[in-house]
Design a protein around this motif. Structure first.
Motif, PDB file in Angstrom:
ATOM      1  N   UNK A 257      49.911  48.376  67.263  1.00  0.00           N
ATOM      2  CA  UNK A 257      51.272  48.325  66.733  1.00  0.00           C
ATOM      3  C   UNK A 257      51.618  49.733  66.257  1.00  0.00           C
ATOM      4  N   UNK A 258      52.865  50.150  66.502  1.00  0.00           N
ATOM      5  CA  UNK A 258      53.257  51.521  66.147  1.00  0.00           C
ATOM      6  C   UNK A 258      54.350  51.521  65.088  1.00  0.00           C
ATOM      7  N   UNK A 259      54.066  52.264  64.014  1.00  0.00           N
ATOM      8  CA  UNK A 259      55.116  52.612  63.060  1.00  0.00           C
ATOM      9  C   UNK A 259      55.447  54.076  63.348  1.00  0.00           C
TER      10      UNK A 259
ATOM     11  N   UNK B 196      49.156  51.881  63.914  1.00  0.00           N
ATOM     12  CA  UNK B 196      49.129  53.343  63.907  1.00  0.00           C
ATOM     13  C   UNK B 196      50.444  53.883  63.366  1.00  0.00           C
ATOM     14  N   UNK B 197      50.363  54.964  62.589  1.00  0.00           N
ATOM     15  CA  UNK B 197      51.550  55.706  62.174  1.00  0.00           C
ATOM     16  C   UNK B 197      51.659  56.942  63.058  1.00  0.00           C
ATOM     17  N   UNK B 198      52.786  57.066  63.750  1.00  0.00           N
ATOM     18  CA  UNK B 198      53.003  58.195  64.678  1.00  0.00           C
ATOM     19  C   UNK B 198      54.169  59.031  64.169  1.00  0.00           C
ATOM     20  N   UNK B 199      53.889  60.292  63.828  1.00  0.00           N
ATOM     21  CA  UNK B 199      54.962  61.185  63.386  1.00  0.00           C
ATOM     22  C   UNK B 199      55.696  61.773  64.589  1.00  0.00           C
ATOM     23  N   UNK B 200      56.955  62.188  64.366  1.00  0.00           N
ATOM     24  CA  UNK B 200      57.793  62.761  65.430  1.00  0.00           C
ATOM     25  C   UNK B 200      57.759  61.843  66.657  1.00  0.00           C
TER      26      UNK B 200
END
Ligand SMILES: NC(=O)c1ccc[n+]([C@@H]2O[C@H](COP(=O)([O-])OP(=O)(O)OC[C@H]3O[C@@H](n4cnc5c(N)ncnc54)[C@H](OP(=O)(O)O)[C@@H]3O)[C@@H](O)[C@H]2O)c1
Length: 322
Positions: A166-168, A143-147
């Motif tokens: 997994x977090x980017x 997952x791409x998580x902004x802020x």
């Protein structure tokens, strides 16, 4: 009773502390002594005139908090005077006391202190809805998580991790990298201009992410689209920071799923609200979810809290303490 009111739409200088008469609860309502009020981007949107325009000015601000029941209105049988409660979406929460519909209240267990509860209602319910309903994260997903160092980003990151993802994370400054990592982000990209795609593709071996969580405004929208893998899901959620403008559906990557997620559309009954809040409290009791201590401001400094949030230098949750 001290209440933070907006006297007009505009900048933080339209906020004023006013002394209002003591409110009393009507049928189905509860008077609450507020221990902590949550500061949310939606409050900044209301202040700027994006919503609530039908409410007269001066207008009481804030929608989230935690405290103790002071009085019950007629017909309220599921709460008792002295009981600790929390809520979200109750206008007038930037105050010493507020009258709140009983249907909007959640009883607080002893292990959840007031500041944790006031930090968790909006952002915790939002993060859990996005990761378990809107796109139920599966083990192995990226997952791409902004802020990612913000209040919502830290909770999104933790719930994605506890579901085996997994977090980017994407943050706006190097100062926020350690905060995002402490919340569990596996990789953190520093960017404010939408130049994160190359790094996301490098980290995912050219495939892109299964899901992107983006409430960060127009600057990130197209990069988020380009970061998706085949059939990926775009969870867009940030009206206050701005939308992408008109979208030509034919120009979107083929077969992606794109939607505007709003937790309150899904968590729309008292039973659902209490069940979802209980699940968050359970995760905290089990040690699966942690709420970092909030940055606090005295109630009278609500304008300073708004300016801090807009300055993009804060991490985690901001609370007003009456
Ligand atoms: N749809 C829903 O159900 C729902 C519910 C709750 C919140 N929201 C939305 O979620 C977003 C986050 O709100 P929140 O109240 O929960 O606060 P938050 O997660 O604590 O967000 C604060 C973060 O926003 C980023 N930010 C601040 N100013 C910005 C700007 N001018 N441009 C881009 N990013 C900026 C900052 O991260 P960086 O500086 O690291 O980028 C900051 O850490 C908002 O857009 C809000 O409207 C939606």
């Amino acid at each position: 009773m001290k209440t933070v009111m907006m006297t007009a739409t505009g900048g933080a200088d339209v906020l004023a502390v006013m002394d209002l008469p003591e409110p009393s609860p009507g049928p189905g309502e509860v008077l609450v002594d507020i221990a902590a009020s949550g500061v949310n981007f939606m409050d900044i949107g209301v202040r700027q005139g994006m919503s609530w325009l039908d409410m007269p000015l001066p207008r009481a601000l804030g929608v989230e908090g935690a405290g103790r029941v002071a009085a019950l209105g007629e017909g309220v049988t599921d709460f008792a005077v002295g009981q600790r409660v929390a809520w979200v979406y109750a206008p007038g929460s930037y105050a010493e006391r507020a009258v709140i519909p009983a249907a909007s209240l959640v009883p607080l267990p002893d292990n959840i202190d007031d500041r944790t509860a006031a930090s968790l209602m909006m952002q915790g319910l939002t993060a859990s809805h996005f990761t378990t309903d809107f796109y139920p994260v599966q083990p192995g997903d990226v997952a791409l998580v902004h802020a990612a160092a913000g209040g919502l980003g830290q909770l999104l990151t933790q719930i994605i991790k506890l579901r085996g993802g997994t977090v980017i994370g994407r943050v706006s400054s190097a100062a926020k990298v350690d905060v995002a990592k402490a919340a569990g982000a596996d990789h953190v990209i520093v960017d404010t201009k939408g130049n994160f795609v190359e790094e996301v593709l490098r980290l995912t071996h050219g495939e892109g992410v299964h899901v992107v969580y983006d409430g960060s405004g127009p600057a990130t929208f197209h990069g988020s689209l380009a970061s998706l893998r085949r059939s990926g899901t775009f969870c867009w959620f940030g009206p206050v920071l701005g939308g992408p403008g008109q979208i030509d559906i034919m120009s979107l990557p083929r077969s992606i799923k794109l939607g505007y997620a709003v937790f309150s559309d899904h968590i729309h009954t008292p039973d659902l609200l209490r069940a979802r809040a209980s699940r968050l409290f359970d995760w905290i009791r089990e040690g699966a979810l942690k709420v970092a201590p909030a940055t606090t401001f005295p109630l009278a400094d609500a304008a300073k809290a708004h300016l801090a949030m807009e300055s993009r230098t804060t991490v985690g949750k901001l609370l007003l303490i009456p």
